[in-house]
Design a protein around this motif. Structure first.
Motif, mmCIF file in Angstrom:
data_model
loop_
_atom_site.group_PDB
_atom_site.id
_atom_site.type_symbol
_atom_site.label_atom_id
_atom_site.label_comp_id
_atom_site.label_asym_id
_atom_site.label_seq_id
_atom_site.Cartn_x
_atom_site.Cartn_y
_atom_site.Cartn_z
ATOM 1 N N VAL A 77 -7.764 44.919 9.524
ATOM 2 C CA VAL A 77 -6.364 44.913 9.074
ATOM 3 C C VAL A 77 -5.793 43.496 9.192
ATOM 4 C CG1 VAL A 77 -4.023 45.774 9.511
ATOM 5 C CG2 VAL A 77 -5.983 47.315 9.741
ATOM 6 N N PHE A 78 -6.071 42.855 10.304
ATOM 7 C CA PHE A 78 -5.601 41.486 10.562
ATOM 8 C C PHE A 78 -6.110 40.530 9.481
ATOM 9 C CE2 PHE A 78 -6.532 37.424 12.838
ATOM 10 C CZ PHE A 78 -5.243 37.044 13.143
ATOM 11 N N VAL A 79 -7.414 40.596 9.210
ATOM 12 C CA VAL A 79 -8.015 39.701 8.200
ATOM 13 C C VAL A 79 -7.454 40.030 6.812
ATOM 14 C CG1 VAL A 79 -10.184 39.075 7.052
ATOM 15 C CG2 VAL A 79 -10.116 39.334 9.550
ATOM 16 N N GLY A 80 -7.387 41.323 6.497
ATOM 17 C CA GLY A 80 -6.847 41.725 5.198
ATOM 18 C C GLY A 80 -5.394 41.297 5.022
ATOM 19 N N SER A 81 -4.629 41.376 6.103
ATOM 20 C CA SER A 81 -3.214 41.000 6.043
ATOM 21 C C SER A 81 -3.059 39.504 5.791
ATOM 22 C CB SER A 81 -2.511 41.380 7.350
ATOM 23 O OG SER A 81 -2.572 42.778 7.544
ATOM 24 N N SER A 144 3.363 52.980 13.012
ATOM 25 C CA SER A 144 4.520 52.323 12.376
ATOM 26 C C SER A 144 4.104 51.654 11.078
ATOM 27 C CB SER A 144 5.136 51.278 13.312
ATOM 28 O OG SER A 144 5.454 51.842 14.538
ATOM 29 N N TYR A 145 2.934 51.031 11.090
ATOM 30 C CA TYR A 145 2.398 50.372 9.886
ATOM 31 C C TYR A 145 2.295 51.381 8.746
ATOM 32 C CZ TYR A 145 -1.121 47.847 7.054
ATOM 33 O OH TYR A 145 -1.824 47.233 6.037
ATOM 34 N N LEU A 146 1.742 52.555 9.053
ATOM 35 C CA LEU A 146 1.563 53.584 8.010
ATOM 36 C C LEU A 146 2.917 54.154 7.565
ATOM 37 C CD1 LEU A 146 -1.575 55.426 9.455
ATOM 38 C CD2 LEU A 146 -1.508 53.693 7.661
ATOM 39 N N GLU A 154 8.049 49.667 -3.465
ATOM 40 C CA GLU A 154 7.650 48.562 -4.339
ATOM 41 C C GLU A 154 6.357 47.931 -3.791
ATOM 42 O OE1 GLU A 154 6.959 45.219 -6.165
ATOM 43 O OE2 GLU A 154 8.108 44.758 -4.359
ATOM 44 N N PRO A 155 5.261 47.907 -4.564
ATOM 45 C CA PRO A 155 3.952 47.516 -4.028
ATOM 46 C C PRO A 155 3.894 46.118 -3.420
ATOM 47 C CG PRO A 155 3.698 48.554 -6.176
ATOM 48 C CD PRO A 155 5.167 48.355 -5.959
ATOM 49 N N SER A 156 4.507 45.141 -4.097
ATOM 50 C CA SER A 156 4.440 43.770 -3.606
ATOM 51 C C SER A 156 5.132 43.628 -2.249
ATOM 52 C CB SER A 156 5.102 42.845 -4.631
ATOM 53 O OG SER A 156 5.226 41.557 -4.114
ATOM 54 N N ARG A 157 6.322 44.186 -2.172
ATOM 55 C CA ARG A 157 7.086 44.143 -0.924
ATOM 56 C C ARG A 157 6.361 44.928 0.178
ATOM 57 N NH1 ARG A 157 12.688 42.944 -0.368
ATOM 58 N NH2 ARG A 157 12.744 42.635 -2.598
ATOM 59 N N ARG A 158 5.851 46.108 -0.193
ATOM 60 C CA ARG A 158 5.124 46.939 0.781
ATOM 61 C C ARG A 158 3.931 46.192 1.357
ATOM 62 N NH1 ARG A 158 3.709 51.825 -2.173
ATOM 63 N NH2 ARG A 158 1.992 50.647 -3.025
ATOM 64 N N ALA A 159 3.195 45.524 0.498
ATOM 65 C CA ALA A 159 2.004 44.799 0.957
ATOM 66 C C ALA A 159 2.384 43.680 1.917
ATOM 67 C CB ALA A 159 1.263 44.238 -0.251
ATOM 68 N N ARG A 160 3.446 42.960 1.593
ATOM 69 C CA ARG A 160 3.819 41.817 2.441
ATOM 70 C C ARG A 160 4.424 42.259 3.765
ATOM 71 N NH1 ARG A 160 3.520 39.925 -2.444
ATOM 72 N NH2 ARG A 160 2.670 37.828 -2.701
ATOM 73 N N TYR A 161 5.290 43.234 3.730
ATOM 74 C CA TYR A 161 5.880 43.720 4.981
ATOM 75 C C TYR A 161 4.796 44.263 5.915
ATOM 76 C CZ TYR A 161 10.614 43.517 2.949
ATOM 77 O OH TYR A 161 11.792 43.113 2.385
ATOM 78 N N SER A 162 3.906 45.060 5.345
ATOM 79 C CA SER A 162 2.874 45.654 6.204
ATOM 80 C C SER A 162 1.873 44.595 6.665
ATOM 81 C CB SER A 162 2.178 46.823 5.517
ATOM 82 O OG SER A 162 1.680 46.450 4.270
ATOM 83 N N ALA A 163 1.664 43.549 5.847
ATOM 84 C CA ALA A 163 0.763 42.462 6.268
ATOM 85 C C ALA A 163 1.320 41.759 7.505
ATOM 86 C CB ALA A 163 0.566 41.477 5.123
ATOM 87 N N VAL A 164 2.618 41.540 7.512
ATOM 88 C CA VAL A 164 3.239 40.894 8.679
ATOM 89 C C VAL A 164 3.046 41.769 9.924
ATOM 90 C CG1 VAL A 164 5.456 40.182 9.691
ATOM 91 C CG2 VAL A 164 4.923 39.606 7.309
ATOM 92 N N LEU A 165 3.265 43.065 9.758
ATOM 93 C CA LEU A 165 3.076 43.973 10.894
ATOM 94 C C LEU A 165 1.602 44.049 11.301
ATOM 95 C CD1 LEU A 165 4.408 45.874 12.884
ATOM 96 C CD2 LEU A 165 4.308 47.697 11.176
#
Lengths: 240, 42
Positions: A77-81, A144-146, A154-165
Motif C-alpha cells: 500500500v505504501f509503495v503503491g501510494s 479508515s483507508y477503506l 471522484e476517482p482522482s481525489r479518492r486515489a490521492r486522499y487514500s494515498a496520503v493515508l
C-alpha cells in the motif's frame, strides 16, 4: 480545492480496461491449496507441543504468518501510494487499494487469533499492551483507508486522499514491529531466528506457514486487482 | 475451554474469515465478468 486543479489520474478507460485472468493465477491457487494441505497437519500434529504454553501455542503457525502478510500488504500500500502521488497512474491505485483490503482481512485474522492464543497463556483475551494497542491502531488506520475510499466518489481525489493515508498509516508498521523492544511488553519478542530460539520442527512449520500465506496473498491480489479494474471500467461505461 | 478448544476456534475462525472473503471476491469477479462482457480484454 476543485477537481480541476488536480492533475489527471490516468490515461482514461484504456488504462483500466479489464485484463484477462493472469496466466499464473491457476498456479497460485493450486499452490495455495497444496501448501495449506501441508501446513495444517504440520501445525496441528507434526510440530511438537510447546512445553510452557501447551497446545494453544499451535495458533502461532497461523497468527505470525497472517501478521507478516499484514505488514507486507501495507508495505505494498505504501509503495503503491507513493506511485499514485508521483505518477498519477491509476494502476498504482488499483494495487494499493487491493492490498489495503486484503491486508485488512489478514490483520483482522491476527486480531481474532491473538486473543484466542492470549486467553489460555496470559489468562485474558485482551490487554492494552504496546504491541496489541499499536496493532489495533494499524487495523483502524486501514479500516479508515477503506471507509475513506467509500466516501469519496471522484476517482482522482479518492486515489490521492487514500494515498496520503496509505503513506502516513504505514508509519505505524515499524512502531508495531519494534514496540516489544521499545516498551515493556507481555507479547513474545522476536526470538524466532535467534540462536537458541525456536526448535527446528517449529521453525520449519512456521516457514511453511509464511510461504503458504505469501502465496495466498499473491493469489488474492491477482483476483482483487482484476476485480477492481473491471469495476472501474464498468463505472466509466455507466457514467460516460 | 481446554487448550485444543482455543486452537480449533482460531483455525476455524480464520478459515471462515478467509473463505468468506475469497467467496465474496470470486462471486463479485464473476458478476463483473458478466457485466463487462462487451469490453474486450487488453
Amino acid at each position: 480545492m476543485s477537481t480541476e486543479t488536480l492533475p489527471a489520474l490516468d490515461e482514461g478507460l484504456a488504462d483500466v480496461r479489464p485484463t484477462a485472468r493472469a496466466p499464473y493465477r491457476r498456479l497460485l491457487g493450486g499452490a495455495t491449496i497444496a501448501l495449506f494441505a501441508v501446513l495444517i497437519p504440520m501445525a496441528l500434529l507434526w510440530a511438537p507441543m510447546d512445553a510452557k504454553q501447551g497446545n494453544p501455542q499451535r495458533i502461532f503457525y497461523i497468527h505470525v504468518p497472517a501478521a507478516w502478510i499484514g505488514f507486507l500488504a501495507f508495505f505494498v500500500v505504501f509503495v503503491g501510494s507513493i506511485g499514485v502521488l508521483r505518477t498519477g497512474k491509476r494502476r498504482w491505485d488499483d494495487i494499493a487499494s487491493s492490498s489495503a483490503e486484503i491486508g485488512t482481512i489478514f490483520t483482522t485474522a491476527v486480531l481474532i487469533t491473538g486473543p484466542l492464543w492470549g486467553r489460555p497463556v496470559w489468562g485474558v483475551y485482551w490487554t492494552w499492551d504496546p504491541r496489541l494497542t499499536s496493532y489495533l491502531l494499524l487495523w483502524l488506520i486501514y479500516v479508515s483507508y477503506l471507509v475513506l475510499r467509500g466516501y469519496v466518489p471522484e476517482p482522482s481525489r479518492r486515489a490521492r486522499y487514500s494515498a496520503v493515508l496509505g503513506i502516513v498509516g504505514f508509519l505505524d508498521v515499524p512502531i508495531v514491529y519494534l514496540s516489544t523492544r521499545w516498551w515493556r511488553s507481555e507479547h513474545p519478542t522476536q526470538f524466532v531466528f535467534e540462536r537458541g530460539g525456536l526448535p527446528t520442527a517449529m521453525l520449519i512449520t512456521l516457514l511453511i506457514g509464511i510461504a503458504t500465506f505469501t502465496v495466498f496473498y499473491a493469489y488474492l491480489m491477482t483476483v482483487r486487482v482484476r476485480t477492481g479494474r473491471m469495476q472501474e471500467a464498468l463505472d466509466e461505461e455507466v457514467f460516460a | 475451554m481446554n487448550g485444543w478448544g482455543y486452537v480449533v476456534a482460531a483455525y476455524v475462525g480464520s478459515a471462515l474469515l478467509y473463505g468468506t472473503y475469497l467467496t465474496w471476491l470470486l462471486r463479485k469477479e464473476r458478476r463483473l465478468e458478466r457485466s463487462t462482457g462487451d469490453l474486450q480484454p487488453r
